[in-house]
Design a protein around this motif. Sequence first.
Motif, PDB file in Angstrom:
ATOM      1  N   ASP A  23       0.852  -1.193   0.000  1.00 57.69           N
ATOM      2  CA  ASP A  23       0.000   0.000   0.000  1.00 57.69           C
ATOM      3  C   ASP A  23       0.889   1.246   0.000  1.00 57.69           C
ATOM      4  N   CYS A  24       0.612   2.164  -0.899  1.00 55.89           N
ATOM      5  CA  CYS A  24       1.421   3.380  -1.005  1.00 55.89           C
ATOM      6  C   CYS A  24       1.292   4.298   0.208  1.00 55.89           C
ATOM      7  N   PHE A  25       0.193   4.196   0.931  1.00 53.74           N
ATOM      8  CA  PHE A  25      -0.091   5.219   1.927  1.00 53.74           C
ATOM      9  C   PHE A  25      -0.166   4.726   3.365  1.00 53.74           C
ATOM     10  N   ASP A  26       0.291   3.507   3.647  1.00 48.74           N
ATOM     11  CA  ASP A  26       0.197   3.022   5.035  1.00 48.74           C
ATOM     12  C   ASP A  26       1.508   3.136   5.809  1.00 48.74           C
ATOM     13  N   GLY A  27       2.527   3.756   5.227  1.00 49.63           N
ATOM     14  CA  GLY A  27       3.793   3.975   5.923  1.00 49.63           C
ATOM     15  C   GLY A  27       4.855   2.928   5.659  1.00 49.63           C
TER      16      GLY A  27
ATOM     17  N   ASN B 230      -3.369  16.333  -3.705  1.00 48.23           N
ATOM     18  CA  ASN B 230      -2.536  16.713  -2.559  1.00 48.23           C
ATOM     19  C   ASN B 230      -1.883  15.522  -1.893  1.00 48.23           C
ATOM     20  N   GLN B 231      -2.565  14.377  -1.865  1.00 51.29           N
ATOM     21  CA  GLN B 231      -1.994  13.177  -1.252  1.00 51.29           C
ATOM     22  C   GLN B 231      -0.763  12.712  -2.034  1.00 51.29           C
ATOM     23  N   GLN B 232      -0.826  12.738  -3.368  1.00 48.08           N
ATOM     24  CA  GLN B 232       0.330  12.382  -4.190  1.00 48.08           C
ATOM     25  C   GLN B 232       1.503  13.318  -3.892  1.00 48.08           C
ATOM     26  N   LYS B 233       1.226  14.614  -3.862  1.00 51.91           N
ATOM     27  CA  LYS B 233       2.292  15.599  -3.635  1.00 51.91           C
ATOM     28  C   LYS B 233       2.966  15.396  -2.285  1.00 51.91           C
ATOM     29  N   ARG B 234       2.159  15.249  -1.248  1.00 52.79           N
ATOM     30  CA  ARG B 234       2.716  15.049   0.101  1.00 52.79           C
ATOM     31  C   ARG B 234       3.542  13.770   0.176  1.00 52.79           C
ATOM     32  N   GLN B 235       2.975  12.671  -0.350  1.00 53.91           N
ATOM     33  CA  GLN B 235       3.648  11.380  -0.223  1.00 53.91           C
ATOM     34  C   GLN B 235       4.943  11.340  -1.020  1.00 53.91           C
ATOM     35  N   ALA B 236       4.931  11.869  -2.238  1.00 50.40           N
ATOM     36  CA  ALA B 236       6.151  11.866  -3.058  1.00 50.40           C
ATOM     37  C   ALA B 236       7.280  12.625  -2.351  1.00 50.40           C
TER      38      ALA B 236
ATOM     39  N   GLN C  12       7.554  13.167   0.834  1.00 53.53           N
ATOM     40  CA  GLN C  12       7.952  12.413   2.025  1.00 53.53           C
ATOM     41  C   GLN C  12       8.927  11.300   1.662  1.00 53.53           C
ATOM     42  N   TRP C  13       8.634  10.572   0.571  1.00 53.53           N
ATOM     43  CA  TRP C  13       9.536   9.499   0.163  1.00 53.53           C
ATOM     44  C   TRP C  13      10.918  10.027  -0.192  1.00 53.53           C
ATOM     45  N   LEU C  14      10.972  11.203  -0.830  1.00 56.44           N
ATOM     46  CA  LEU C  14      12.275  11.806  -1.123  1.00 56.44           C
ATOM     47  C   LEU C  14      12.982  12.180   0.178  1.00 56.44           C
ATOM     48  N   GLU C  15      12.247  12.742   1.113  1.00 54.23           N
ATOM     49  CA  GLU C  15      12.827  13.072   2.422  1.00 54.23           C
ATOM     50  C   GLU C  15      13.322  11.806   3.130  1.00 54.23           C
ATOM     51  N   ASP C  16      12.628  10.694   2.938  1.00 54.64           N
ATOM     52  CA  ASP C  16      13.015   9.421   3.555  1.00 54.64           C
ATOM     53  C   ASP C  16      14.299   8.862   2.952  1.00 54.64           C
ATOM     54  N   GLY C  17      14.660   9.301   1.737  1.00 53.61           N
ATOM     55  CA  GLY C  17      15.886   8.827   1.101  1.00 53.61           C
ATOM     56  C   GLY C  17      15.743   8.334  -0.318  1.00 53.61           C
ATOM     57  N   ALA C  18      14.542   8.363  -0.889  1.00 51.65           N
ATOM     58  CA  ALA C  18      14.372   7.964  -2.293  1.00 51.65           C
ATOM     59  C   ALA C  18      15.032   9.007  -3.202  1.00 51.65           C
TER      60      ALA C  18
END
Length: 192
Positions: A19-23, A55-61, A63-69
Amino acid sequence: IACSFSTNGIPDPEDLILDCFDGRVSSIISAIKNSVDAVIVTPHWGDEYQTRPNNQQKRQAKQWLEDGAHAIIGAHPHVTQPWEKHTTADGREGFILYSLGNFVSNQTPVVKQSSIMLFLGLTKQGGKTWVNGVRYLPLYMQRRPHYEAIASNFVAQPNSEVRSSLSLMTNMFGDERIVEPGERVITNAECY
């Protein structure tokens, strides 16, 4: 890392679909980012037929970059959505393409028959990897005489639909990064 926002109602009793949005994607990125050359996330997400990310796509993308992607390359809406560069809090530049568009389509109008093939450049030096540039090939999903993807900027005498498709893509992604016929694909030394 591939993930999806849904299974289109198909049960997933073995929990095989991430799931893309469960963490969990963030957890995976954090766990592997120091043991791989690059992390690229390919989400199946977004609102169908919308040419702008939600907005969900923008936030999640981001976040993933911030996580290290390093890059996020999305699909699902059946239309292209824009790309952008994001500079993380630690100064890394990451790349997001919200949707590539359709690659096989029996859909109309032209916006649903348009897509791009993305060329993503990565450089690794001194133990660090970064996105060094992007290029793209605009595609049109031709329905007749048979179904195929054609490079809309390679067609010698394009019909009005192919011209419209190429115009849609250059309006969204610009014309300076288009891959031309016979061109060797080189990305530049900047993210985008």
